[in-house]
Scaffold this active site. Structure first.
Site, PDB file in Angstrom:
ATOM      1  N   HIS A  19     -12.599 -45.174  13.890  1.00  0.00           N
ATOM      2  CA  HIS A  19     -12.301 -43.971  14.681  1.00  0.00           C
ATOM      3  C   HIS A  19     -12.725 -44.222  16.122  1.00  0.00           C
ATOM      4  O   HIS A  19     -13.871 -43.977  16.492  1.00  0.00           O
ATOM      5  CB  HIS A  19     -13.032 -42.764  14.077  1.00  0.00           C
ATOM      6  CG  HIS A  19     -12.692 -41.449  14.714  1.00  0.00           C
ATOM      7  ND1 HIS A  19     -12.762 -40.246  14.038  1.00  0.00           N
ATOM      8  CD2 HIS A  19     -12.285 -41.131  15.974  1.00  0.00           C
ATOM      9  CE1 HIS A  19     -12.425 -39.260  14.847  1.00  0.00           C
ATOM     10  NE2 HIS A  19     -12.142 -39.776  16.045  1.00  0.00           N
ATOM     11  N   HIS A  21     -10.895 -43.983  20.046  1.00  0.00           N
ATOM     12  CA  HIS A  21      -9.754 -43.741  20.946  1.00  0.00           C
ATOM     13  C   HIS A  21      -9.891 -44.734  22.085  1.00  0.00           C
ATOM     14  O   HIS A  21     -10.880 -44.676  22.831  1.00  0.00           O
ATOM     15  CB  HIS A  21      -9.796 -42.315  21.489  1.00  0.00           C
ATOM     16  CG  HIS A  21      -9.760 -41.266  20.420  1.00  0.00           C
ATOM     17  ND1 HIS A  21      -8.602 -40.654  20.021  1.00  0.00           N
ATOM     18  CD2 HIS A  21     -10.749 -40.756  19.632  1.00  0.00           C
ATOM     19  CE1 HIS A  21      -8.870 -39.796  19.048  1.00  0.00           C
ATOM     20  NE2 HIS A  21     -10.175 -39.842  18.795  1.00  0.00           N
ATOM     21  N   HIS A 199      -7.060 -35.951  12.646  1.00  0.00           N
ATOM     22  CA  HIS A 199      -8.301 -35.256  12.972  1.00  0.00           C
ATOM     23  C   HIS A 199      -8.213 -33.872  12.326  1.00  0.00           C
ATOM     24  O   HIS A 199      -7.220 -33.149  12.528  1.00  0.00           O
ATOM     25  CB  HIS A 199      -8.434 -35.068  14.486  1.00  0.00           C
ATOM     26  CG  HIS A 199      -8.854 -36.295  15.240  1.00  0.00           C
ATOM     27  ND1 HIS A 199      -8.193 -37.479  15.175  1.00  0.00           N
ATOM     28  CD2 HIS A 199      -9.896 -36.490  16.098  1.00  0.00           C
ATOM     29  CE1 HIS A 199      -8.803 -38.364  15.953  1.00  0.00           C
ATOM     30  NE2 HIS A 199      -9.846 -37.798  16.530  1.00  0.00           N
ATOM     31  N   GLU A 202     -13.005 -30.937  12.612  1.00  0.00           N
ATOM     32  CA  GLU A 202     -13.968 -31.255  13.688  1.00  0.00           C
ATOM     33  C   GLU A 202     -14.413 -29.910  14.243  1.00  0.00           C
ATOM     34  O   GLU A 202     -15.551 -29.496  14.035  1.00  0.00           O
ATOM     35  CB  GLU A 202     -13.299 -32.126  14.755  1.00  0.00           C
ATOM     36  CG  GLU A 202     -14.197 -32.477  15.938  1.00  0.00           C
ATOM     37  CD  GLU A 202     -13.456 -33.247  17.052  1.00  0.00           C
ATOM     38  OE1 GLU A 202     -12.214 -33.259  17.071  1.00  0.00           O
ATOM     39  OE2 GLU A 202     -14.155 -33.820  17.923  1.00  0.00           O
ATOM     40  N   ASP A 280     -15.827 -42.704  18.318  1.00  0.00           N
ATOM     41  CA  ASP A 280     -14.867 -41.740  18.881  1.00  0.00           C
ATOM     42  C   ASP A 280     -14.472 -42.143  20.310  1.00  0.00           C
ATOM     43  O   ASP A 280     -13.432 -42.768  20.502  1.00  0.00           O
ATOM     44  CB  ASP A 280     -15.445 -40.323  18.836  1.00  0.00           C
ATOM     45  CG  ASP A 280     -14.402 -39.236  18.728  1.00  0.00           C
ATOM     46  OD1 ASP A 280     -13.215 -39.559  18.602  1.00  0.00           O
ATOM     47  OD2 ASP A 280     -14.770 -38.043  18.754  1.00  0.00           O
ATOM     48  N   ASP A 281     -15.285 -41.757  21.287  1.00  0.00           N
ATOM     49  CA  ASP A 281     -14.988 -42.024  22.706  1.00  0.00           C
ATOM     50  C   ASP A 281     -16.269 -42.535  23.362  1.00  0.00           C
ATOM     51  O   ASP A 281     -16.957 -41.791  24.075  1.00  0.00           O
ATOM     52  CB  ASP A 281     -14.524 -40.722  23.380  1.00  0.00           C
ATOM     53  CG  ASP A 281     -13.280 -40.162  22.729  1.00  0.00           C
ATOM     54  OD1 ASP A 281     -12.184 -40.690  22.971  1.00  0.00           O
ATOM     55  OD2 ASP A 281     -13.414 -39.210  21.920  1.00  0.00           O
TER      56      ASP A 281
HETATM   57  N1  ADE Z   1      -9.081 -37.371  21.549  1.00  0.00           N
HETATM   58  C1  ADE Z   1     -10.089 -38.167  21.915  1.00  0.00           C
HETATM   59  N2  ADE Z   1     -11.212 -37.835  21.269  1.00  0.00           N
HETATM   60  C2  ADE Z   1     -10.906 -36.791  20.463  1.00  0.00           C
HETATM   61  C3  ADE Z   1     -11.629 -36.004  19.546  1.00  0.00           C
HETATM   62  N3  ADE Z   1     -12.927 -36.196  19.298  1.00  0.00           N
HETATM   63  N4  ADE Z   1     -10.991 -35.002  18.920  1.00  0.00           N
HETATM   64  C4  ADE Z   1      -9.700 -34.775  19.157  1.00  0.00           C
HETATM   65  N5  ADE Z   1      -8.972 -35.491  20.004  1.00  0.00           N
HETATM   66  C5  ADE Z   1      -9.570 -36.492  20.658  1.00  0.00           C
HETATM   67 ZN    ZN Z   2     -11.419 -38.701  17.629  1.00  0.00          ZN
END
Ligand code: ADE
Ligand code: ZN
Length: 338
Positions: A19, A21, A199, A202, A280-281
């Protein structure tokens, strides 16, 4: 086990990230470099000012900054540089396999071609394999705040590159954009023999997880932490051994949990669910996969066995062939046994 020996145990674990991005791995330093190269003005004076802006209250407050940052990506080489910087970073964390989300619409809507994006990413992933022995898969995500027709158009653009893509996913603003909105496009993806993920759970309710299972036929749920609110759903996820790609630091940064100590990762494992740890990011949330493992281990007092289980889950939840999965599990067993 002391904190530092647990830290080195975590560092040495062979890992998979499921996971991530790729646009969320854009570090401010590279953002400035690409902005300069492409003649784009970023609305920040310095790297420090960018980092100071990374104070989020919820998912949307993050997405606004994330889409702004992605505007520096224009040329094929930019996508290569972005992906290869992430790959180099995680190779130093003993990551052995990665499954990378990319958001084509973030770029095609600015006039960057689908080809430019995917060819740049693909070249970096080929170099990851040949130079660093890291295997990978690409997952094309649809932006759920945009229309289902726009998602279908994006899938059609991807068809010539079908063999480079393992799965489609669903990301961006969750609330108000349920999985049901994308049933038709996911049907089409499944007919192309693509796997599907989404997703869900969340910020959104357990019902969105049910929809992802029932309407989109997903192989994994991204995040999914709100599943614990619905015992029937937990039972179905457990029985199907349906993986959850959990992102602890992200969840705290975006206010899904107040602190890491409040995170439900241990409950997910105790419920017999196939939970995994991911970043994630990472450029926006203060840590790559190893930092996520270290932070959540400390906050929740996870044992070596929990860590083993989390990593093993990620190999088993990957879209790798059975043979390659078994090789990675063997590598993991050798590491913990040796
Ligand atoms: N795009 C990038 N990170 C995300 C996240 N945590 N949830 C939804 N879309 C995303
Ligand atoms: Zn994500």
């Amino acid at each position: 086990m002391t904190e530092s020996s647990m830290g080195s145990f975590i560092h040495g674990l062979p890992k998979a990230e499921l996971h991530l991005h790729i646009e969320g791995s854009l570090e401010p330093e590279l953002m400035f470099e690409l902005a300069k190269r492409n003649g784009i003005v970023v609305p920040y004076a310095s790297v420090e000012e960018v980092r100071r802006a990374y104070e989020f209250t919820d998912l949307q407050s993050f997405l606004d900054v994330y889409y702004e940052g992605a505007k520096v990506l224009l040329e094929e080489q930019d996508f290569y540089d972005l992906a290869f910087a992430y790959i180099k970073k995680v190779s130093e964390q003993n990551v052995r396999h990665i499954e990378i989300f990319f958001d084509p619409q973030t770029h095609t809507d600015r006039g960057v071609s689908f080809e430019t994006v995917i060819i740049g990413l693909r070249r970096a992933l080929d170099d990851a394999q040949s130079q660093l022995d890291i295997s990978s898969n690409l997952i094309l995500c649809f932006l759920r705040h945009l229309s289902a027709d726009a998602a279908m158009e994006t899938l059609e653009r991807a068809v010539p590159f079908r063999d480079w893509i393992a799965a489609v996913g669903l990301d961006s603003s969750e609330l108000g954009h349920p999985p049901s909105k994308f049933e038709r496009v996911f049907d089409k993806a499944l007919s192309l023999n693509l796997k599907t993920v989404a997703h869900a759970g969340e910020e959104g309710p357990p019902d969105y997880i049910w929809q992802a299972l029932d309407l989109l036929d997903v192989s994994r749920i991204d995040h999914g932490v709100r599943c614990l609110e619905d015992p029937d759903l937990v039972e179905v996820l457990r029985k199907k051994h349906l993986p959850l790609t959990v992102c602890p630091l992200s969840n705290v940064k975006l206010g899904v949990f107040k602190t890491l100590e409040d995170h439900n990762l241990k409950e997910l494992l105790d419920a017999g669910l196939c939970a995994t740890v991911n970043s994630d990011d990472p450029a926006y949330f203060g840590g790559y996969i190893e930092e996520n493992f270290v932070a959540v281990q400390r906050a929740l007092g996870l044992t070596r066995h929990h860590l083993y289980q989390l990593v093993r889950n990620s190999f088993e939840a990957s879209f790798l062939s059975g043979e390659h999965q078994s090789e990675l599990v063997r590598e993991l067993d050798d590491y913990v046994g040796g």
